[in-house]
Write a protein that holds these residues in place. Structure first.
Motif, mmCIF file in Angstrom:
data_model
loop_
_atom_site.group_PDB
_atom_site.id
_atom_site.type_symbol
_atom_site.label_atom_id
_atom_site.label_comp_id
_atom_site.label_asym_id
_atom_site.label_seq_id
_atom_site.Cartn_x
_atom_site.Cartn_y
_atom_site.Cartn_z
ATOM 1 N N ILE A 1 -12.840 -2.992 11.806
ATOM 2 C CA ILE A 1 -12.714 -2.263 10.546
ATOM 3 C C ILE A 1 -12.737 -0.761 10.817
ATOM 4 O O ILE A 1 -13.673 -0.238 11.426
ATOM 5 N N LYS A 2 -11.659 -0.101 10.374
ATOM 6 C CA LYS A 2 -11.549 1.353 10.475
ATOM 7 C C LYS A 2 -11.627 1.948 9.074
ATOM 8 O O LYS A 2 -11.264 1.296 8.102
ATOM 9 N N SER A 3 -12.065 3.186 9.003
ATOM 10 C CA SER A 3 -12.163 3.874 7.704
ATOM 11 C C SER A 3 -10.892 4.648 7.411
ATOM 12 O O SER A 3 -10.311 5.275 8.302
ATOM 13 N N TYR A 4 -10.486 4.583 6.158
ATOM 14 C CA TYR A 4 -9.360 5.376 5.675
ATOM 15 C C TYR A 4 -9.875 6.208 4.516
ATOM 16 O O TYR A 4 -10.426 5.663 3.554
ATOM 17 N N ASP A 5 -9.723 7.520 4.615
ATOM 18 C CA ASP A 5 -10.233 8.423 3.586
ATOM 19 C C ASP A 5 -9.193 8.591 2.483
ATOM 20 O O ASP A 5 -8.415 9.530 2.475
ATOM 21 N N HIS B 1 -3.769 9.910 6.186
ATOM 22 C CA HIS B 1 -2.501 9.288 6.561
ATOM 23 C C HIS B 1 -1.973 9.907 7.849
ATOM 24 O O HIS B 1 -1.494 9.208 8.751
ATOM 25 N N ARG B 2 -2.088 11.196 7.960
ATOM 26 C CA ARG B 2 -1.620 11.919 9.133
ATOM 27 C C ARG B 2 -2.471 11.593 10.370
ATOM 28 O O ARG B 2 -1.961 11.387 11.455
ATOM 29 N N ALA C 1 0.498 4.434 9.319
ATOM 30 C CA ALA C 1 1.911 4.137 9.011
ATOM 31 C C ALA C 1 2.542 3.234 10.059
ATOM 32 O O ALA C 1 3.461 2.462 9.755
ATOM 33 N N SER C 2 2.067 3.273 11.288
ATOM 34 C CA SER C 2 2.660 2.463 12.363
ATOM 35 C C SER C 2 2.374 0.977 12.214
ATOM 36 O O SER C 2 3.062 0.152 12.813
ATOM 37 N N PRO D 1 0.803 -1.220 0.000
ATOM 38 C CA PRO D 1 0.000 0.000 0.000
ATOM 39 C C PRO D 1 0.840 1.276 0.000
ATOM 40 O O PRO D 1 1.954 1.298 0.522
ATOM 41 N N ARG D 2 0.303 2.308 -0.568
ATOM 42 C CA ARG D 2 0.950 3.634 -0.555
ATOM 43 C C ARG D 2 1.163 4.110 0.878
ATOM 44 O O ARG D 2 2.184 4.714 1.199
#
Length: 135
Positions: A112-116, A124-125, A130-131, A88-89
């Motif tokens: 399940i968490k949402s990623y925009d 990302h921030r 990233a962790s 993944p990016r």
């Protein structure tokens, strides 16, 4: 407290791609709304690259699609077309494993968490995603 890591197995629909991944029985998975994930309906959890192992001759059946920044490596099976994992990016040092491609019986709970993905930099921030690819 960190959960014990166990081996999960999985792969694509036709069985040409097989892998093992070391992860907890309880994982945090991401539902992303970027153009690629939303079209595929992909929900994935992320592990460090060192916790992922391709088996047998699986590499012979993988093809890769990239777009945009070309950081993400969207891998899929040349035979059946299933994306069972990809780079993944958000975590180029890790592997995103498609939850539905893990063989049944080893995952006890998937949060399940949402990623925009349409507002990638902000998400990302703010999510700390990233962790998830760190040892």
């Amino acid at each position: 407290m960190e959960s014990e890591l166990i081996l999960h197995e999985g792969g694509c629909h036709c069985g040409k791609i097989k892998w093992r991944v070391k992860a907890s029985r309880n994982v945090v998975a991401w539902s992303c709304n970027c153009t690629d994930c939303s079209m595929r309906g992909n929900i994935h959890f992320i592990v460090p690259s060192s916790n992922f192992e391709l088996l047998d001759d699986s590499n012979d059946f993988i093809t890769t699609y990239t777009f945009g920044t070309h950081t993400a490596k969207h891998t899929f099976c040349k035979v059946c077309g299933i994306t069972s994992f990809y780079i993944p990016r958000s975590n180029p040092d890790g592997i995103a494993v498609t939850v539905k491609c893990v063989k049944p019986g080893t995952l006890d709970h998937v949060e399940i968490k949402s990623y925009d993905g349409q507002n990638w930099e902000m998400s990302h921030r703010e999510t700390g995603i990233a962790s998830f690819s760190k040892e």
